[in-house]
Design an enzyme around this catalytic site. Structure first.
Site, short mmCIF file in Angstrom:
data_model
loop_
_atom_site.label_atom_id
_atom_site.label_comp_id
_atom_site.label_asym_id
_atom_site.label_seq_id
_atom_site.Cartn_x
_atom_site.Cartn_y
_atom_site.Cartn_z
N ASP A 106 5.70 6.09 3.83
CA ASP A 106 4.44 5.99 3.08
C ASP A 106 3.96 4.56 2.87
O ASP A 106 3.10 4.32 2.02
CB ASP A 106 4.58 6.72 1.74
CG ASP A 106 4.56 8.23 1.93
OD1 ASP A 106 3.85 8.70 2.85
OD2 ASP A 106 5.25 8.94 1.18
N ASP A 167 1.88 14.63 6.00
CA ASP A 167 1.27 13.53 5.24
C ASP A 167 1.23 12.23 6.04
O ASP A 167 0.41 11.35 5.78
CB ASP A 167 2.06 13.27 3.95
CG ASP A 167 2.61 14.52 3.29
OD1 ASP A 167 2.90 15.49 4.01
OD2 ASP A 167 2.76 14.53 2.07
#
Ligand code: GLY
Length: 385
Positions: A106, A167
């Site tokens: 991320d 994601d």
């Protein structure tokens, strides 16, 4: 974005409410990186002691959104204070590079809305260096056998060497940016390999998407899928659908590869077909009817992606995507926004995951994507991905 008069007026009205709220909230939370609110007041996620999870605290994956909100506000208002607050947040993130073990895939969510945004706006060389450093860390997570980017580090006893999650489609724009910035094709090659793998391994024939796909990290190939933050394996976690929808659109924006646009549209058609009459998005499109758990963040993210699709397609197609985005956003404004001075957040009813007590609360990326979507509708928005 061409809107009808009534919709244009609505956008202006909501931007007025966002601007009024962010004016005082930004001052109040200037030295924080919020994740949620407690009794209406922003928390400071870096204060959370990571304990057994080094990916928490300052390394928490959402720590770029507050800076991103500041850049959106700076772009909209040209008020210097937003730039200054964005810089505070970006400086705080340097600690993650020192800690290192807390970092995960991320890094895109963290450094695109902070350092890349800063560099795009100000050409700050320090921001460029941070963003390239983050891009190299992301590229280093690529698994050659499976053609995917590894999501998380091992979770306590769980071996996650072969895990990838939908994601990540939001992290790979950091790689596209690194190639665009340096001219070195390696980053984009990795991003496109990951996106190509995701098209076949994550997106199902009906346009719904898996949250987690587990690959064999040595030989490649899918071992199994996991329900992840959704209701169960084979279900349809709405934020994951939104990450996929907007994520493939981003890959299309950076590469012009038509298959990415078609994939984004396929996910969008599935999403639109599942929007309930009342416009409120559940946590999972395949969850039981009761309890009626919902996730406002999924609605806001999906709206951003739908608007981007509307911008990319011809005049006869546009309306489908734009109408759906407006329905989602107007529902949020009317039923799931707190415009009072009692709360630091805007969106209510965000949910981290189906099987997680953090349901129906405020989550920073809900506010971020709601703002991004509304600014997109106005036009001349700052594209952070
Ligand atoms: N990227 C993790 C989540 O959407 O909750």
């Amino acid at each position: 974005m061409q809107l009808q008069t009534g919709d244009r007026e609505w956008v202006e009205e909501v931007i007025g409410k966002i601007t009024a709220k962010m004016d005082w909230v930004s001052e109040k939370s200037k030295h924080k990186i919020p994740y949620t609110t407690v009794n209406g007041t922003h928390d400071n996620r870096p204060d959370k002691v990571p304990e057994s999870d080094p990916a928490d605290g300052i390394c928490w994956w959402t720590n770029g959104f507050w800076g991103g909100m500041m850049w959106l506000m700076y772009h909209e208002t040209k008020n210097q204070k937003y730039k200054e607050i964005a810089n505070i947040s970006e400086d705080m993130l340097d600690e993650c590079f020192r800690l290192f073990y807390g970092l995960h895939h991320d890094v895109g969510f963290m450094w695109l809305p902070t350092s890349v945004a800063n560099y795009r706006v100000t050409k700050n060389p320090e921001s460029r260096k941070r963003a390239l450093h983050a891009a190299n860390l992301l590229a280093g997570r690529f698994n050659l056998a499976g053609g995917f980017i590894r999501a998380w580090n091992d979770l306590e006893e769980l071996d996650t060497r072969g895990w990838a999650i939908i994601d990540c489609m939001f992290n790979i724009p950091l790689l596209y940016w690194a190639t665009e910035e340096t001219g070195d094709p390696r980053y984009k090659q990795i991003a496109m390999r990951h996106a190509d793998t995701a098209m076949t391994a994550f997106v199902r024939p009906d346009g719904s998407v898996n949250h987690i796909v587990e690959f064999d990290p040595f030989e490649g190939g899918v071992v199994r899928t996991h329900g992840g933050q959704g209701y169960e394996e084979g279900s349809s976690w709405t934020r994951g659908q939104a990450w996929g929808l907007y994520g493939f659109m981003m890959s299309y924006i950076h590469t012009a590869k038509e298959e990415y646009l078609h994939t984004a549209k396929r996910i969008a058609h599935y999403f639109i077909a599942n929007i309930p009459e009342n416009g409120i998005i559940p946590i999972d499109f395949r969850q039981p009817k009761e309890p009626a758990y919902e996730d406002s963040t999924a609605a806001a993210i999906a709206a951003c992606g739908l608007i981007e699709i509307a911008k990319a397609v011809g005049p006869y197609e546009k309306d489908l995507y734009l109408r759906a985005a407006l329905k989602l956003l107007k529902t949020l404004d009317a039923l799931r926004c707190d415009w009072t001075t009692e709360a630091d957040h805007m969106l209510t009813h965000g949910s981290a995951a189906y099987h997680n007590p953090d349901r129906h609360t405020s989550i920073i990326y809900g506010d971020y994507y709601f703002m991004e979507a509304v600014f997109k509708l106005k036009g001349n928005d700052l594209y952070l991905w």
